[in-house]
Design a protein around this motif. Sequence first.
Motif, PDB file in Angstrom:
ATOM      1  N   SER A 151       0.829  -1.205   0.000  1.00 32.65           N
ATOM      2  CA  SER A 151       0.000   0.000   0.000  1.00 32.65           C
ATOM      3  C   SER A 151       0.863   1.255   0.000  1.00 32.65           C
ATOM      4  N   THR A 152       0.378   2.285  -0.697  1.00 26.75           N
ATOM      5  CA  THR A 152       1.054   3.580  -0.673  1.00 26.75           C
ATOM      6  C   THR A 152       0.243   4.614   0.109  1.00 26.75           C
ATOM      7  N   ASP A 153      -0.850   4.184   0.733  1.00 22.63           N
ATOM      8  CA  ASP A 153      -1.727   5.080   1.483  1.00 22.63           C
ATOM      9  C   ASP A 153      -1.315   5.063   2.948  1.00 22.63           C
ATOM     10  N   LEU A 154      -0.701   6.156   3.406  1.00 18.72           N
ATOM     11  CA  LEU A 154      -0.201   6.207   4.777  1.00 18.72           C
ATOM     12  C   LEU A 154      -1.320   6.010   5.786  1.00 18.72           C
ATOM     13  N   GLY A 155      -2.495   6.600   5.527  1.00 22.10           N
ATOM     14  CA  GLY A 155      -3.598   6.454   6.465  1.00 22.10           C
ATOM     15  C   GLY A 155      -4.046   5.016   6.621  1.00 22.10           C
ATOM     16  N   ASN A 156      -4.171   4.306   5.500  1.00 26.20           N
ATOM     17  CA  ASN A 156      -4.574   2.898   5.564  1.00 26.20           C
ATOM     18  C   ASN A 156      -3.530   2.049   6.270  1.00 26.20           C
ATOM     19  N   VAL A 157      -2.265   2.316   5.980  1.00 22.59           N
ATOM     20  CA  VAL A 157      -1.192   1.545   6.611  1.00 22.59           C
ATOM     21  C   VAL A 157      -1.152   1.832   8.111  1.00 22.59           C
ATOM     22  N   ARG A 158      -1.285   3.097   8.476  1.00 23.36           N
ATOM     23  CA  ARG A 158      -1.285   3.466   9.888  1.00 23.36           C
ATOM     24  C   ARG A 158      -2.412   2.751  10.635  1.00 23.36           C
ATOM     25  N   ALA A 159      -3.605   2.748  10.015  1.00 19.10           N
ATOM     26  CA  ALA A 159      -4.754   2.097  10.648  1.00 19.10           C
ATOM     27  C   ALA A 159      -4.532   0.597  10.801  1.00 19.10           C
ATOM     28  N   LEU A 160      -3.988  -0.046   9.775  1.00 14.93           N
ATOM     29  CA  LEU A 160      -3.766  -1.489   9.837  1.00 14.93           C
ATOM     30  C   LEU A 160      -2.718  -1.835  10.896  1.00 14.93           C
ATOM     31  N   LEU A 161      -1.642  -1.080  10.956  1.00 19.78           N
ATOM     32  CA  LEU A 161      -0.623  -1.342  11.980  1.00 19.78           C
ATOM     33  C   LEU A 161      -1.205  -1.145  13.379  1.00 19.78           C
ATOM     34  N   ALA A 162      -2.008  -0.100  13.550  1.00 22.98           N
ATOM     35  CA  ALA A 162      -2.614   0.139  14.858  1.00 22.98           C
ATOM     36  C   ALA A 162      -3.562  -0.997  15.237  1.00 22.98           C
ATOM     37  N   GLN A 163      -4.362  -1.478  14.270  1.00 22.14           N
ATOM     38  CA  GLN A 163      -5.242  -2.614  14.533  1.00 22.14           C
ATOM     39  C   GLN A 163      -4.432  -3.848  14.914  1.00 22.14           C
ATOM     40  N   ALA A 164      -3.331  -4.070  14.229  1.00 22.42           N
ATOM     41  CA  ALA A 164      -2.506  -5.238  14.520  1.00 22.42           C
ATOM     42  C   ALA A 164      -1.943  -5.172  15.930  1.00 22.42           C
ATOM     43  N   VAL A 165      -1.488  -3.992  16.344  1.00 21.57           N
ATOM     44  CA  VAL A 165      -0.955  -3.833  17.700  1.00 21.57           C
ATOM     45  C   VAL A 165      -2.050  -4.094  18.725  1.00 21.57           C
ATOM     46  N   GLN A 166      -3.251  -3.578  18.481  1.00 24.76           N
ATOM     47  CA  GLN A 166      -4.340  -3.702  19.447  1.00 24.76           C
ATOM     48  C   GLN A 166      -4.970  -5.087  19.437  1.00 24.76           C
ATOM     49  N   GLN A 167      -5.308  -5.589  18.253  1.00 28.25           N
ATOM     50  CA  GLN A 167      -6.119  -6.802  18.165  1.00 28.25           C
ATOM     51  C   GLN A 167      -5.297  -8.082  18.151  1.00 28.25           C
ATOM     52  N   LEU A 168      -4.081  -8.019  17.629  1.00 27.45           N
ATOM     53  CA  LEU A 168      -3.241  -9.221  17.543  1.00 27.45           C
ATOM     54  C   LEU A 168      -2.142  -9.224  18.584  1.00 27.45           C
ATOM     55  N   ALA A 169      -2.126  -8.203  19.459  1.00 27.96           N
ATOM     56  CA  ALA A 169      -1.141  -8.109  20.543  1.00 27.96           C
ATOM     57  C   ALA A 169       0.288  -8.165  20.018  1.00 27.96           C
ATOM     58  N   ILE A 170       0.526  -7.489  18.884  1.00 34.48           N
ATOM     59  CA  ILE A 170       1.870  -7.438  18.316  1.00 34.48           C
ATOM     60  C   ILE A 170       2.657  -6.318  18.974  1.00 34.48           C
ATOM     61  N   ASP A 171       3.883  -6.612  19.356  1.00 40.23           N
ATOM     62  CA  ASP A 171       4.770  -5.598  19.923  1.00 40.23           C
ATOM     63  C   ASP A 171       5.314  -4.737  18.780  1.00 40.23           C
ATOM     64  N   PRO A 172       5.184  -3.408  18.845  1.00 48.31           N
ATOM     65  CA  PRO A 172       5.743  -2.563  17.780  1.00 48.31           C
ATOM     66  C   PRO A 172       7.223  -2.817  17.533  1.00 48.31           C
ATOM     67  N   ALA A 173       7.949  -3.217  18.567  1.00 51.80           N
ATOM     68  CA  ALA A 173       9.374  -3.520  18.383  1.00 51.80           C
ATOM     69  C   ALA A 173       9.563  -4.697  17.433  1.00 51.80           C
ATOM     70  N   ASP A 174       8.641  -5.668  17.486  1.00 52.16           N
ATOM     71  CA  ASP A 174       8.735  -6.811  16.574  1.00 52.16           C
ATOM     72  C   ASP A 174       8.433  -6.383  15.137  1.00 52.16           C
ATOM     73  N   LEU A 175       7.526  -5.432  14.982  1.00 52.59           N
ATOM     74  CA  LEU A 175       7.268  -4.899  13.644  1.00 52.59           C
ATOM     75  C   LEU A 175       8.506  -4.202  13.098  1.00 52.59           C
ATOM     76  N   SER A 176       9.174  -3.429  13.946  1.00 52.19           N
ATOM     77  CA  SER A 176      10.390  -2.734  13.510  1.00 52.19           C
ATOM     78  C   SER A 176      11.471  -3.732  13.097  1.00 52.19           C
ATOM     79  N   THR A 177      11.620  -4.799  13.872  1.00 50.92           N
ATOM     80  CA  THR A 177      12.632  -5.814  13.562  1.00 50.92           C
ATOM     81  C   THR A 177      12.332  -6.483  12.221  1.00 50.92           C
ATOM     82  N   GLU A 178      11.070  -6.822  12.013  1.00 45.72           N
ATOM     83  CA  GLU A 178      10.689  -7.461  10.749  1.00 45.72           C
ATOM     84  C   GLU A 178      10.919  -6.528   9.571  1.00 45.72           C
ATOM     85  N   LEU A 179      10.634  -5.237   9.747  1.00 50.89           N
ATOM     86  CA  LEU A 179      10.890  -4.284   8.677  1.00 50.89           C
ATOM     87  C   LEU A 179      12.371  -4.212   8.339  1.00 50.89           C
ATOM     88  N   GLU A 180      13.209  -4.242   9.362  1.00 54.84           N
ATOM     89  CA  GLU A 180      14.653  -4.167   9.125  1.00 54.84           C
ATOM     90  C   GLU A 180      15.176  -5.421   8.442  1.00 54.84           C
TER      91      GLU A 180
END
Length: 318
Positions: A151-180
């Motif tokens: 996706s190139t839509d920052l709003g959609n990506v922001r919303a999906l990441l926020a949902q993932a943190v809240q609903q799937l109990a994902i640690d943002p640090a793990d998202l950062s590691t996966e991105l790297e």
Amino acid sequence: MSRQTWARDAEALFAASRLGVITVARLESLGVPQRTSYRRCRPGQPWQRLLPGVVLLRTGEPTRRQLVEGALQYCGDQAVVTGLESCRRQGLRQPAQPGEPIHLLLPAHLKTVSSGYVLVERTTRVPAAVRVDGLPLAPAVRSVLDECRRSTDLGNVRALLAQAVQQLAIDPADLSTELENGSRRGSAVPRAALREITRGARSAAEAAAMRLSRRTGLPAPVWNFELRDERGRYIATPDAWWDDVALAWEIDSYEFHFGQPGYAATLARNNRYAAAGVAVVQTVPSQVRSNPDAVVAELVAAYRAAAVRPRPPVRLAS
């Protein structure tokens, strides 16, 4: 099953399938000639073609699960489901949209390509599958970022990441590691959205609220820190907190705060704020998006009112 009996034993064919989904090659091994399989997928016939070499032994609209089974049989045993389909099956509360593809990961050396409703991504980093209801899924962290990279839509990506943190109990640090560790392709937008989340915003509304707070002209608040009373008892973890005047700002999403049992938790939190003498501004996400000027005015007015009353003996947890 012999070629003479297969047509009379539809139940045996269905039993050899997965929810009615089966490959033409498997049907041939059961005695059904290829030409017969394809003929029975023509209009007015009892089967239907899902993908090249994959049929459904029924007519009518396939279920989402049957589509996933078809995608896996089309791609083979080494395929792993990722993206929104994987996230949803691991707890993301977001319904599938019409035309939404099913995203599968395959080892880079395989030659299978995207077809129909199946999006094939060949990669050197095929993750170990998580089995959910018999389906091989990429871990939630990988699944959500595989979707975000498309996706190139920052709003959609922001919303999906926020949902993932809240609903799937994902640690943002793990998202950062996966991105790297993952591909750089398509990573700029999720990287920007994740920076907002790792600064403290736990929802898409909070990320927007961070930007809005800068328009108030007030001192910068702190975000998502525990608040305790003079005896050290927990009060709440306000979304934003102006410590100089003891003002809390809560972005109260109806979905996450006012749904049961969240509604009772929100009431209990507000009662603790009141008992501690803390001033609170409550804002719903739609206000942040649709009426930001009014929200700014409410915050400024609440800050000024809090500044002229004695500050209650509350503190941020160290």
